[in-house]
Design a protein around this motif. Structure first.
Motif: not given
Length: 515
Positions: A220-235, A457-467
């Protein structure tokens, strides 16, 4: 999972989608139950005989269960609230009863005041009671319970009952505070502690949290953080230069008990060596294999120069004029270093010394503007590189074609045009080391237990590692940063997500995060 905008308007079609989600949820719960039964059997067997293979299989089962539960939680958190509620109700009877939070933990009360006047008629309010919601939170080194007390008032004129709104949480239907969620994420992905081991650590503190509960919180936390990871990717993809690399990661193959090899790709922006205005940042992406189509997809919005190794999958990126390649001198140096370490070759030593001269010059221009760096390299570095090329051409003719030293020279020669590019552009680095450093934490984790679970799980880890990596690059404590982000998401769900990127924080934000 279809987005709300992509859902059909037809009632029958919606029912089919919800029914399919419910079937998936029930199927996942059945698979989790089966794995837990097998895990219990393995644990009983551990007391009967000692076997390293049995221990490994037990750990793999723990990770498989953790991944299934986390995947399911992330799917539900990403779904529309109405659909998620229906899916959850299908298996509600199978869930264990929610246990009260431990009584021995210290309580901290936060009072939420109701409005000063009746919203219906404007009359005077009088206190008639209160509602309380308890959230289990964590601060480094200890647990605490924050008791949110919401004042209840009634209107003396019209008897309308008014209460302060219930506090928002970082994740829906959860009683975990932002600090605890951040601690769990950083422990799992940065400290490489699987959730079942974290549960054992928490139990020593007298806090019983099932692995399934922790898995649900992570998803659930990974889902909540997804918009932030998307903003980071665009940046990051709006940058002019990037460092690009990838590393293999073992991923559990469902139903086989074995692992397959996935890939984590990293895209790092680091403009500090040439005094660039953009702050450093890192973006991780996951793929199930190493096909060149993945970096092409990741970089479809990027235009500029990428630092990369000689991976052939990048070649199509350079076919047009949109992306240019800058090769890595560290990879060239590594080829000669391996030969010298194995044989003590004086020729390899001379190659290392010549390349070392390039790095000595670059140390003197670190942090200077691009035009100054380019001028210094043109005057001092480029002649050294040209002399190296001439010497290599002469030396290579005297070597056996099959020798490792000849292979090192041929590798350098095949990359020569891309290796020279850094001397003509002051923004470019000599090597791809920023990407290598970003992957270091993944490599350490891979030696321990990574990668648990599934492709999800790989996609989720990639997102958390990014932050986590971006917080580190900006000299932020990852746990403090994630805790503050999650608290802000809960307090202001509609806030501008880009404001939560670490370099957009004000001095007051930094002071709060460090507290």
């Amino acid at each position: 999972m279809p987005t709300p905008e992509a859902l059909p308007d037809d009632i029958a079609a919606l029912k089919r989608i919800i029914a399919e989600m419910a079937r998936d949820a029930v199927s996942a719960r059945a698979e989790i139950a089966r794995l837990k039964f097998q895990l219990a059997r393995y644990r009983r067997a551990e007391f009967g005989r000692s076997s390293e293979k049995l221990v490994r299989e037990t750990e793999q089962l723990e990770l498989a269960i953790e991944a299934l539960e986390t995947d399911q939680a992330e799917r539900l958190a990403s779904a529309a609230p109405e659909a998620a509620a229906i899916v959850e109700s299908v298996a509600e009877a199978q869930k264990p009863a929610r246990r009260p939070l431990p009584e021995h933990l210290p309580r901290e009360e936060v009072m939420h005041r109701a409005g000063p006047a009746c919203p219906s008629c404007g009359g005077v309010l009088r206190r008639i009671g209160e509602d309380a919601t308890e959230t289990l939170d964590y601060v480094p080194g200890r647990f605490k319970v924050i008791r949110h007390v919401r004042e209840k008032l009634s209107c003396r004129t019209c008897d309308t009952v008014v209460a302060a709104p219930a506090p928002d949480h970082a994740i829906a239907r959860g009683r975990a505070g932002a600090g605890l969620l951040a601690h769990i994420l950083v422990s799992k992905y940065d400290d490489h502690l699987p959730l079942y081991r974290q549960a054992e650590i928490f139990a020593r503190e007298g806090v019983g949290l099932e692995t399934s509960t922790l898995s649900g919180w992570v998803g659930a936390t990974a889902a909540a953080l997804k918009p932030l990871v998307d903003a980071l990717a665009a940046e990051i993809m709006a940058s002019d230069t990037l460092h690009v690399d990838d590393t293999p990661v073992p991923v559990l193959a469902p139903g086989t008990g074995k692992t397959k090899t996935g890939r984590l790709w990293v895209y790092v922006r680091d403009e500090r060596p040439f005094a660039g205005a953009r702050p450093p940042a890192a973006l991780f992406r996951y793929s199930a294999d190493r096909k060149g189509e993945h970096p092409r997809t990741h970089l479809k919005a990027f235009t500029g120069v990428i630092h990369a190794d000689g991976y052939a999958g990048f070649n199509e990126l350079f076919a047009g004029n949109r992306i240019t390649e800058a090769a890595c001198w560290a990879h060239v140096r590594g080829k000669f270093f391996d030969v010298h370490a194995a044989t003590g070759s004086p020729i390899a030593k001379q190659a290392l010394d010549r390349i070392g001269d390039l790095y000595k010059i670059d140390k003197t221009i670190a942090g200077l503007p691009p035009d100054v760096r380019r001028g210094e390299r043109q005057q001092r570095s480029k002649p050294i590189a040209e002399a190296l090329a001439a010497w290599a051409e002469t030396t290579l003719r005297r070597l056996s074609r099959k020798s490792e030293l000849a292979k090192a020279f041929r590798y350098m020669r095949s990359r020569w045009k891309a290796l020279l590019r850094c001397f003509d552009d002051g923004r470019l680095a000599l090597d791809n080391n920023p990407a290598e450093r970003a992957l270091r934490c993944v490599a350490i984790g891979r030696k321990n237990y990574l990668f648990a679970g599934s492709d999800a799980g790989g996609h989720r880890a990639a997102a958390i590692y990014s932050l986590i990596e971006t917080a580190k690059l900006n000299r932020r404590n990852p746990q403090h940063y994630l805790a503050d982000v999650l608290a802000r998401i809960a307090d202001h769900p509609a806030r501008k997500i880009a404001d939560l990127l670490p370099w957009n924080w004000t001095p007051a934000d930094l002071q709060r995060a460090a507290a």
